[in-house]
Design an enzyme around this catalytic site. Structure first.
Site, short mmCIF file in Angstrom:
data_model
loop_
_atom_site.label_atom_id
_atom_site.label_comp_id
_atom_site.label_asym_id
_atom_site.label_seq_id
_atom_site.Cartn_x
_atom_site.Cartn_y
_atom_site.Cartn_z
N GLY A 12 0.92 -1.32 -0.23
CA GLY A 12 -0.10 0.08 -0.07
C GLY A 12 0.86 1.40 -0.04
O GLY A 12 0.68 2.31 0.61
N ARG A 15 0.59 5.84 -1.98
CA ARG A 15 0.26 7.23 -1.32
C ARG A 15 0.32 7.19 0.12
O ARG A 15 0.70 6.17 0.93
CB ARG A 15 -1.08 7.79 -1.78
CG ARG A 15 -2.32 6.90 -1.31
CD ARG A 15 -3.59 7.10 -2.18
NE ARG A 15 -4.50 6.19 -1.83
CZ ARG A 15 -5.46 6.06 -0.84
NH1 ARG A 15 -5.41 7.11 -0.20
NH2 ARG A 15 -6.22 5.31 -0.85
N TYR A 155 -11.82 -2.02 12.96
CA TYR A 155 -10.32 -1.53 12.75
C TYR A 155 -9.41 -1.77 14.15
O TYR A 155 -8.36 -2.43 14.25
CB TYR A 155 -10.44 0.24 12.58
CG TYR A 155 -9.36 0.75 12.35
CD1 TYR A 155 -8.55 0.53 11.15
CD2 TYR A 155 -8.38 1.40 13.18
CE1 TYR A 155 -7.13 0.91 10.59
CE2 TYR A 155 -7.17 2.18 12.88
CZ TYR A 155 -6.57 1.92 11.62
OH TYR A 155 -5.64 2.40 11.17
N LYS A 159 -6.41 -4.18 14.20
CA LYS A 159 -4.77 -3.67 14.47
C LYS A 159 -4.15 -4.05 16.08
O LYS A 159 -3.02 -4.56 16.14
CB LYS A 159 -4.77 -1.99 14.72
CG LYS A 159 -5.03 -1.31 13.21
CD LYS A 159 -4.23 -1.48 12.67
CE LYS A 159 -4.42 -0.78 11.20
NZ LYS A 159 -3.47 -0.90 10.20
N ILE A 188 -2.30 10.78 12.18
CA ILE A 188 -1.03 11.42 10.95
C ILE A 188 -2.21 11.97 9.92
O ILE A 188 -3.07 11.27 9.48
CB ILE A 188 -0.24 10.12 10.57
CG1 ILE A 188 0.28 9.24 11.70
CG2 ILE A 188 0.52 10.47 9.80
CD1 ILE A 188 0.97 10.01 12.69
P1 NAP Z 1 -4.27 5.84 3.29
O1 NAP Z 1 -4.12 7.14 2.99
O2 NAP Z 1 -5.76 5.44 3.30
O3 NAP Z 1 -3.65 4.80 2.53
C1 NAP Z 1 -3.84 3.50 2.47
C2 NAP Z 1 -2.95 2.80 1.37
O4 NAP Z 1 -3.02 1.40 1.42
C3 NAP Z 1 -3.36 3.05 0.02
O5 NAP Z 1 -2.04 3.06 -0.92
C4 NAP Z 1 -4.17 1.79 -0.40
O6 NAP Z 1 -4.22 1.76 -1.88
C5 NAP Z 1 -3.39 0.90 0.17
N1 NAP Z 1 -4.24 -0.39 0.36
C6 NAP Z 1 -5.24 -0.71 1.18
N2 NAP Z 1 -5.82 -1.96 1.02
C7 NAP Z 1 -5.04 -2.46 0.20
C8 NAP Z 1 -4.75 -3.87 -0.53
N3 NAP Z 1 -5.73 -4.88 0.05
N4 NAP Z 1 -3.69 -4.16 -0.89
C9 NAP Z 1 -2.92 -3.13 -1.26
N5 NAP Z 1 -2.79 -2.13 -0.82
C10 NAP Z 1 -4.14 -1.59 -0.19
O7 NAP Z 1 -3.91 5.20 5.12
P2 NAP Z 1 -2.64 5.91 5.71
O8 NAP Z 1 -3.29 6.99 6.39
O9 NAP Z 1 -1.51 6.08 4.84
O10 NAP Z 1 -2.41 4.59 6.44
C11 NAP Z 1 -1.32 3.76 6.26
C12 NAP Z 1 -1.44 2.59 7.34
O11 NAP Z 1 -1.10 3.42 8.47
C13 NAP Z 1 -2.64 1.81 7.49
O12 NAP Z 1 -2.39 0.58 7.65
C14 NAP Z 1 -3.32 2.47 8.48
O13 NAP Z 1 -4.26 1.78 9.25
C15 NAP Z 1 -2.03 3.01 9.50
N6 NAP Z 1 -2.51 4.18 10.24
C16 NAP Z 1 -2.75 5.23 9.85
C17 NAP Z 1 -3.08 6.30 10.78
C18 NAP Z 1 -3.31 7.65 10.34
O14 NAP Z 1 -3.49 8.51 11.10
N7 NAP Z 1 -3.51 8.23 9.08
C19 NAP Z 1 -2.99 6.05 12.04
C20 NAP Z 1 -2.68 4.93 12.59
C21 NAP Z 1 -2.34 3.91 11.82
P3 NAP Z 1 -5.35 2.26 -2.72
O15 NAP Z 1 -4.80 3.37 -3.14
O16 NAP Z 1 -5.49 0.93 -3.91
O17 NAP Z 1 -6.36 2.27 -2.00
#
Ligand code: NAP
Length: 247
Positions: A12, A15, A155, A159, A188
């Protein structure tokens, strides 16, 4: 930071946090394999950006919940580079609803996307890394997996499961010199959190001791540390990157 290995797969990664992890690890000298699920053009643009900075990158497309496709992706990497040194299981989704309104399908969708994909990555990564007697895997869990949250039972379960699962993998990987750790980001600034209303965001900020949302590069540096030789005696650990929101 020193890295004995040469390459890394980030799921993933086209982005947000995954893309920043790719940028940071590439700058530390690793060849980064950018996994995307749905938007090859964004992954290609990131590859071009990383290469234009003089670093190494490649793109590999698969849905991380698809076991066969994940294994094929890993095969492509090992055929190209001869090994998989590091893996970051970053792919994840949310599908928030109060539990009373959450359908079982809503629950399972998030478990599949976050926990099942991570299990496949850890198991297949361990197979490859066991043979080379070297490797390090970081799983991107969440503060929500540590403390729970209303509207996020699916979620939180996914996690929290990743954290417990990573510790179990750490036991199994240790004798083969394969380390497993988690990073648990708080809030984030990414596409995932941009979808929250301004009111919710402002209310959250008031509860964060550092009084701001984190940036993706702050998560990426924590990931780099845990993957690197600097963390060679750290396994089964959870590194919080949350501005003090949950200590
Ligand atoms: P995001 O902006 O929604 O990006 C998620 C990425 O994961 C996207 O590139 C998406 O691809 C990809 N993805 C989702 N399902 C997938 C699959 N089955 N196979 C391959 N790629 C997949 O999320 P983010 O904020 O960067 O989060 C990244 C990680 O950090 C996640 O695990 C999230 O739970 C964790 N996290 C984030 C936060 C936060 O505050 N942002 C906090 C705690 C944990 P597509 O473009 O194809 O959808």
């Amino acid at each position: 930071m020193k890295f004995s290995g040469k390459n890394v797969l980030i799921t993933g990664a086209s982005r947000s946090i995954g893309a920043e992890i790719a940028r940071v690890l590439a700058a530390y000298g690793l060849k980064v394999w950018i996994n995307y699920r749905s938007k090859p053009e964004i992954a290609d643009a990131l590859k071009a950006e990383i290469e234009s900075n003089g670093h190494k990158a490649a793109v590999v497309g698969f849905d991380a919940t698809d076991e066969e496709a994940f294994i094929e992706g890993l095969k492509l990497i090992t055929q190209s580079d001869g090994e998989l040194s590091y893996l970051v299981n970053n792919a994840g989704i949310t599908n928030d609803k109060l539990a009373l309104r959450m359908k079982t399908e809503d629950f399972m969708q998030v478990i599949d996307a976050n926990l099942k994909s991570c299990f496949i990555g850890c198991r297949e990564g361990l197979k490859l890394m066991s043979k080379q007697r070297f490797g390090s895997i970081v799983n991107i869990a969440s503060i929500i997996g540590e403390r729970g949250n209303a509207g996020q039972t699916n979620y939180a379960a996914s996690k929290g499961g990743m954290i417990a699962m990573s510790k179990s993998f750490a036991y199994e990987g240790a004798s083969r010199n394969v380390r497993f750790n988690c990073v648990t980001p708080g809030f984030i600034q990414t596409d995932m959190t941009d979808s929250l209303s301004d009111e919710i965001k402002e209310n959250y900020k008031k509860t964060i001791p550092l009084a701001r949302f984190g940036q993706a590069h702050e998560v990426a540096e924590a990931v780099a540390f845990l993957l690197s030789d600097s963390a060679s005696y750290i396994t089964g650990e959870v590194l919080k990157v949350n501005g003090g929101l949950y200590m």
